[in-house]
Design a protein around this motif. Structure first.
Motif, PDB file in Angstrom:
ATOM      1  N   TYR A  34       0.685  -0.987   0.320  1.00 25.51           N
ATOM      2  CA  TYR A  34      -0.559  -0.030   0.156  1.00 25.51           C
ATOM      3  C   TYR A  34       0.845   1.329   0.041  1.00 25.51           C
ATOM      4  O   TYR A  34       0.398   2.051  -0.950  1.00 25.51           O
ATOM      5  N   TYR A  36       3.982   1.785  -0.907  1.00 22.68           N
ATOM      6  CA  TYR A  36       4.478   1.628  -2.925  1.00 22.68           C
ATOM      7  C   TYR A  36       3.258   2.112  -3.756  1.00 22.68           C
ATOM      8  O   TYR A  36       3.846   3.067  -4.333  1.00 22.68           O
ATOM      9  N   TYR A  37       2.382   1.893  -3.798  1.00 22.33           N
ATOM     10  CA  TYR A  37       0.943   2.519  -4.214  1.00 22.33           C
ATOM     11  C   TYR A  37       0.999   3.726  -4.082  1.00 22.33           C
ATOM     12  O   TYR A  37       0.541   4.503  -4.772  1.00 22.33           O
ATOM     13  N   SER A  55      -1.389  -4.470  -9.881  1.00 24.08           N
ATOM     14  CA  SER A  55      -1.523  -3.746 -10.746  1.00 24.08           C
ATOM     15  C   SER A  55      -1.726  -4.505 -12.259  1.00 24.08           C
ATOM     16  O   SER A  55      -2.427  -3.951 -12.984  1.00 24.08           O
ATOM     17  N   ARG A  62      -3.660   1.925  -7.953  1.00 24.72           N
ATOM     18  CA  ARG A  62      -3.073   2.835  -7.240  1.00 24.72           C
ATOM     19  C   ARG A  62      -3.831   4.009  -7.119  1.00 24.72           C
ATOM     20  O   ARG A  62      -4.292   3.999  -6.395  1.00 24.72           O
ATOM     21  N   GLU A  63      -4.887   3.994  -8.091  1.00 22.24           N
ATOM     22  CA  GLU A  63      -5.938   5.024  -8.161  1.00 22.24           C
ATOM     23  C   GLU A  63      -7.037   4.419  -7.000  1.00 22.24           C
ATOM     24  O   GLU A  63      -7.510   5.492  -5.636  1.00 22.24           O
ATOM     25  N   ARG A  66      -5.349   5.406  -3.560  1.00 26.08           N
ATOM     26  CA  ARG A  66      -4.726   6.822  -3.256  1.00 26.08           C
ATOM     27  C   ARG A  66      -6.638   7.460  -3.523  1.00 26.08           C
ATOM     28  O   ARG A  66      -6.604   8.370  -2.963  1.00 26.08           O
TER      29      ARG A  66
END
Length: 281
Positions: A34, A36-37, A55, A62-63, A66
């Motif tokens: 997490y 890293y993302y 991914s 990643r989105e 975020r």
């Protein structure tokens, strides 16, 4: 352990010794994936490799991370603006820039925040980051053991549960795959909270992800020590039991009190729902 991993440990722990619990740098860990993302540096090669595999399985991982971070910030802003001045963040990971203590501190510099995580690297790194702050603690404990969490000095000696508390369960309950256990865990925490407390909940759920992508993402995490379960909205709603959802209720994460206009694409690629619920007397 290879040379790169040695450099990783030196960067993460500095001159301080690693935590007493064995740190497995060869096994990926959800908290470090997490991180890293989110673009952090508190992760090892195995975490980065697993995160990239995640991914590949679900292109918008990643989105998702975020969107959860942005939701956490908006929810804490809402709670702090309504007088909540103490928080327990379950499965917090590494409290990096813009996390709970910084957001709450904008409203009340005396706000108290108890971070809790079971991942030794996350805890050790957080303790270094938070060492000079008052009213902020980091506890090594498993959120699935509420009694251990609630009795830990960093929680019991910091928070006053006779007053309203912000109970934060952001992106953590997928790691409690059994529905009954997840409900029981939250019920135990709810049982010690005073009326006026709030639960902040987010959970991964398929919006744009296909069934094949969900299965592939779950398979990636099944190869780690922390398998996950994606939940449908009605299953997530069950986790809010005992709390009255505040407006707008359980919605895709970007639609929970957004700061600006949100596009349909942003909603879908977040692949998560969130809600804030109030504990009435």
């Amino acid at each position: 352990m290879n040379q790169h991993e040695n450099r990783d440990e030196e960067t993460l722990f500095g001159s301080a010794p690693p935590p007493r619990e064995e740190v497995r740098t060869d096994l990926p860990n959800a908290a470090r994936m997490y991180d890293y993302y989110l673009g952090g540096s508190t992760n090892f090669a195995a975490d980065r490799e697993a995160a990239e595999a995640g991914s590949a399985a679900m292109p918008h991982a990643r989105e998702y991370a975020r969107a959860n971070r942005a939701f956490l910030q908006r929810a804490v802003t809402f709670l702090a603006g309504n007088g909540i001045d103490q928080f327990i963040d379950l499965g917090s990971g590494i409290p990096t820039v813009g996390n709970v203590h910084e957001v709450a501190g904008q409203f009340n510099q005396r706000a108290r925040v108890a971070y809790v995580d079971h991942e030794p690297v996350a805890v050790a790194h957080a303790q270094r980051l938070l060492n000079d702050l008052s009213g902020v603690t980091m506890t090594l404990a498993d959120i699935r053991d509420p009694e251990a969490v609630l009795s830990a000095p960093g929680v019991a000696e910091l928070l006053d549960f006779s007053r309203p508390v912000g109970l934060l369960a952001v992106a953590v309950l997928p790691f409690v795959p059994d529905q009954d256990e997840a409900r029981e865990v939250l019920a135990t925490y709810r049982g010690v909270c005073a009326p006026g407390s709030h639960l902040v909940l987010s959970h991964i759920s398929a919006l744009s992800a296909t069934p094949q992508q969900v299965a592939a993402a779950e398979e990636v995490m099944a190869r780690t020590p922390t398998p996950v379960r994606w939940r449908a909205p009605h299953e997530i709603e069950e986790l809010l039991e005992g709390f009255s959802p505040v407006d707008p209720g359980l919605v895709p994460l970007p639609l929970w009190r957004p700061d600006s206009t949100v596009t349909e694409d942003e909603v879908n690629i977040a692949n998560a729902y969130g809600a804030v619920g109030r504990l009435d007397g």
